[in-house]
Structure formats: C-alpha cells, structure tokens
Enzyme design. Structure first.
Site, PDB file in Angstrom:
ATOM      1  N   THR A  76      54.523  57.571 177.932  1.00  0.00           N
ATOM      2  CA  THR A  76      53.128  57.332 178.308  1.00  0.00           C
ATOM      3  C   THR A  76      52.979  56.592 179.632  1.00  0.00           C
ATOM      4  O   THR A  76      51.878  56.547 180.185  1.00  0.00           O
ATOM      5  CB  THR A  76      52.437  56.478 177.237  1.00  0.00           C
ATOM      6  OG1 THR A  76      53.076  55.176 177.210  1.00  0.00           O
ATOM      7  CG2 THR A  76      52.569  57.109 175.857  1.00  0.00           C
ATOM      8  N   ARG A 117      58.139  50.026 180.833  1.00  0.00           N
ATOM      9  CA  ARG A 117      57.195  51.132 180.721  1.00  0.00           C
ATOM     10  C   ARG A 117      57.668  52.105 179.652  1.00  0.00           C
ATOM     11  O   ARG A 117      58.809  52.536 179.673  1.00  0.00           O
ATOM     12  CB  ARG A 117      57.077  51.890 182.054  1.00  0.00           C
ATOM     13  CG  ARG A 117      56.308  51.189 183.099  1.00  0.00           C
ATOM     14  CD  ARG A 117      55.790  52.122 184.166  1.00  0.00           C
ATOM     15  NE  ARG A 117      56.702  53.189 184.570  1.00  0.00           N
ATOM     16  CZ  ARG A 117      56.439  54.043 185.547  1.00  0.00           C
ATOM     17  NH1 ARG A 117      55.304  53.939 186.215  1.00  0.00           N
ATOM     18  NH2 ARG A 117      57.294  54.977 185.878  1.00  0.00           N
ATOM     19  N   ASP A 175      64.422  53.879 190.535  1.00  0.00           N
ATOM     20  CA  ASP A 175      64.129  52.795 189.596  1.00  0.00           C
ATOM     21  C   ASP A 175      64.747  51.507 190.119  1.00  0.00           C
ATOM     22  O   ASP A 175      65.976  51.352 190.124  1.00  0.00           O
ATOM     23  CB  ASP A 175      64.693  53.159 188.214  1.00  0.00           C
ATOM     24  CG  ASP A 175      64.310  52.135 187.148  1.00  0.00           C
ATOM     25  OD1 ASP A 175      64.536  50.921 187.373  1.00  0.00           O
ATOM     26  OD2 ASP A 175      63.791  52.534 186.091  1.00  0.00           O
ATOM     27  N   ASP A 220      67.176  49.539 187.663  1.00  0.00           N
ATOM     28  CA  ASP A 220      68.509  50.142 187.532  1.00  0.00           C
ATOM     29  C   ASP A 220      69.331  49.937 188.799  1.00  0.00           C
ATOM     30  O   ASP A 220      70.539  49.677 188.723  1.00  0.00           O
ATOM     31  CB  ASP A 220      68.385  51.641 187.237  1.00  0.00           C
ATOM     32  CG  ASP A 220      67.949  51.919 185.807  1.00  0.00           C
ATOM     33  OD1 ASP A 220      68.202  51.065 184.934  1.00  0.00           O
ATOM     34  OD2 ASP A 220      67.364  52.992 185.570  1.00  0.00           O
TER      35      ASP A 220
HETATM   36  C1  PRP Z   1      59.215  49.374 186.715  1.00  0.00           C
HETATM   37  C2  PRP Z   1      58.889  48.433 187.861  1.00  0.00           C
HETATM   38  C3  PRP Z   1      57.569  47.845 187.440  1.00  0.00           C
HETATM   39  C4  PRP Z   1      56.913  48.991 186.710  1.00  0.00           C
HETATM   40  C5  PRP Z   1      55.945  49.664 187.637  1.00  0.00           C
HETATM   41  O1  PRP Z   1      59.785  48.655 185.681  1.00  0.00           O
HETATM   42  O2  PRP Z   1      59.858  47.477 188.105  1.00  0.00           O
HETATM   43  O3  PRP Z   1      57.696  46.737 186.570  1.00  0.00           O
HETATM   44  O4  PRP Z   1      57.960  49.911 186.326  1.00  0.00           O
HETATM   45  O5  PRP Z   1      55.257  50.667 186.981  1.00  0.00           O
HETATM   46  P1  PRP Z   1      53.712  50.602 186.686  1.00  0.00           P
HETATM   47  O6  PRP Z   1      53.023  50.090 187.898  1.00  0.00           O
HETATM   48  O7  PRP Z   1      53.381  52.060 186.425  1.00  0.00           O
HETATM   49  O8  PRP Z   1      53.475  49.760 185.478  1.00  0.00           O
HETATM   50  P2  PRP Z   1      60.491  49.345 184.419  1.00  0.00           P
HETATM   51  O9  PRP Z   1      59.502  49.625 183.339  1.00  0.00           O
HETATM   52  O10 PRP Z   1      61.286  50.534 184.883  1.00  0.00           O
HETATM   53  O11 PRP Z   1      61.439  48.209 183.870  1.00  0.00           O
HETATM   54  P3  PRP Z   1      62.716  47.537 184.541  1.00  0.00           P
HETATM   55  O12 PRP Z   1      62.220  46.611 185.613  1.00  0.00           O
HETATM   56  O13 PRP Z   1      63.349  46.815 183.396  1.00  0.00           O
HETATM   57  O14 PRP Z   1      63.588  48.632 185.094  1.00  0.00           O
END
Ligand code: PRP
Length: 211
Positions: A107, A103, A199, A202
């Site tokens: 944004t 993400r 998160d 993480d």
């Molecule tokens: C997090 C989570 C989802 C997403 C959810 O991933 O694991 O994939 O955000 O958010 P959304 O429904 O608003 O799209 P992240 O982008 O933090 O990546 P990561 O899994 O590498 O930590």
C-alpha cells in the site's frame, strides 16, 4: 503553503551524483549521504534564533551569539540514521529522538514500529531527518506525532524529495518548513522516487532489497 528550500550548491550537485549512481558502493554512499546532510543542515539552521552572550576570550570580553532554543533531531528509522552524526556535528547539544516507520510494500502506507517519546519535554524545534520523501506518508505520520508531543517548530530535512510528497506536506502542514538537496518529478507504480536513488535504507546499511 509551507516553505520549500531546495539548496543551491555545487557540492550538493556533485554528491548527488554519487548517491544516485547504482554502482556506488555502500561505504561511499553512506559518506555522500553524510556530506549532503551537512549541506542541507546548514540551510535548515540558517535562521535559527540566537541570543546575545558575553564570552571571555584569553584577551578580552567578546559579544557573541548562541542558539536560543533547544533543538531535537528526529531521524526516521532506518534511513534517517544516516543523517544523525553529521547533524550532531553541527548541533552538538541537540537531543536525538528516534521514530521507527516502514512502508507497507503493498500500500506504500507507513507503519509505525518504534516510538519511545516521553510524556512532555518536547524540544522547541525538531529537525526531522530522512534522506527520502516519496509519497510523504512517513513524514506526515511523524509531523502529526511531533505536533501531538508539543513541538512548536518542525523542519523536515531530506536529500531527494518527490514533487507529490512535497505537495502533500505543503498542503497539509503550511507551518512546516522543508529543506531538500533536490526535487524529483514523480513516483513509479511502487511509489519509488523517479529517478531517485533506490532504497536509501538498504544502501546505507548494505541490506538486500526486498523482492
Ligand atoms: C523509505 C524512506 C522514507 C520513506 C519514504 O523508508 O527512507 O522513510 O520510505 O516514503 P514515503 O514518503 O512514501 O512515506 P522505508 O520504508 O523503505 O524504510 P527503511 O528506511 O527502513 O528502509
């Protein structure tokens, strides 16, 4: 509107305490994610079609049922990786297809960075794995990709889903089934789930949170 199944099980409630607790160390967090993935996985596979077969036991023939359609697991990197091994235990013949998204922190929109899906060869049924459904943007991008690949049946397995993300998936993809361990009411201004668990990526991989 797509179907939402919130699993109702005391073990899920118990293990949710572990993943929500900010004091839970990485190894215990990862283990609890795995246990919750099994529980969600059992619900998400409860109505998979089967076909009849005859198995020869050491004693006699037995009329049995085996899964009728190929299943694909689709973890969303990174956090979805925490759900792969538990689902492979339940579905040892499943194929695993990785899709990488993160993400954008400004944004909250998903950005794709890994996609090696081949041309053709899509499984009939795909189980999308991601512990968190927040705005629903990441899952939406994955659902669109899987539909364009040719997947007929898409099911999303998540541990904590926020109501706004659920509403979005249900509105935009009435044919997609959602299976979650729990539903949280809202997102904060950074689009994190409240109260959520922080998160998941993480916490599974022991990496420091972004500033
Ligand atoms: C997090 C989570 C989802 C997403 C959810 O991933 O694991 O994939 O955000 O958010 P959304 O429904 O608003 O799209 P992240 O982008 O933090 O990546 P990561 O899994 O590498 O930590």
């Amino acid at each position: 509107m797509s179907q939402l199944t919130k699993i109702d099980h005391p073990l899920a409630a118990h293990h949710l305490c572990t993943v929500r607790d900010k004091a839970t160390p990485c190894s215990e967090f990862r283990a609890a994610v795995g246990r919750l993935a099994v529980l969600v996985g059992v619900y998400a596979t409860a109505d998979l079609p089967t076909r009849s077969t005859v198995i020869q036991t050491p004693i006699a023939d037995a009329n049995c049922q085996q899964l009728a359609s190929p299943i694909g697991l689709v973890p969303i990197l990174r956090a979805g990786l925490g759900m792969v091994a538990p689902l492979q235990d339940l579905l040892p013949d499943a194929t695993v297809w990785h899709l990488g998204l993160y993400r954008n922190e400004e944004t909250a929109e998903p950005v794709g960075y890994y996609d090696k899906l081949p041309d053709g060869g899509a499984p009939h049924t795909a189980l999308v794995l991601d512990p968190m459904l927040a705005t629903g943007g990441s899952v939406e991008m994955v659902i669109r990709r899987l539909k364009s690949w040719g997947v007929a049946e898409i099911r999303v397995l998540s541990i904590i889903a926020a109501q706004p993300g659920i509403d979005r998936v249900q509105r935009d993809f009435p044919d997609v089934k959602l299976y979650v361990a729990t539903v949280d009411p809202e997102l904060n201004e950074q689009s994190f789930i409240v109260p959520g668990l922080g998160d998941a990526g993480d916490r599974i991989f022991n990496t420091p949170p972004h500033e």
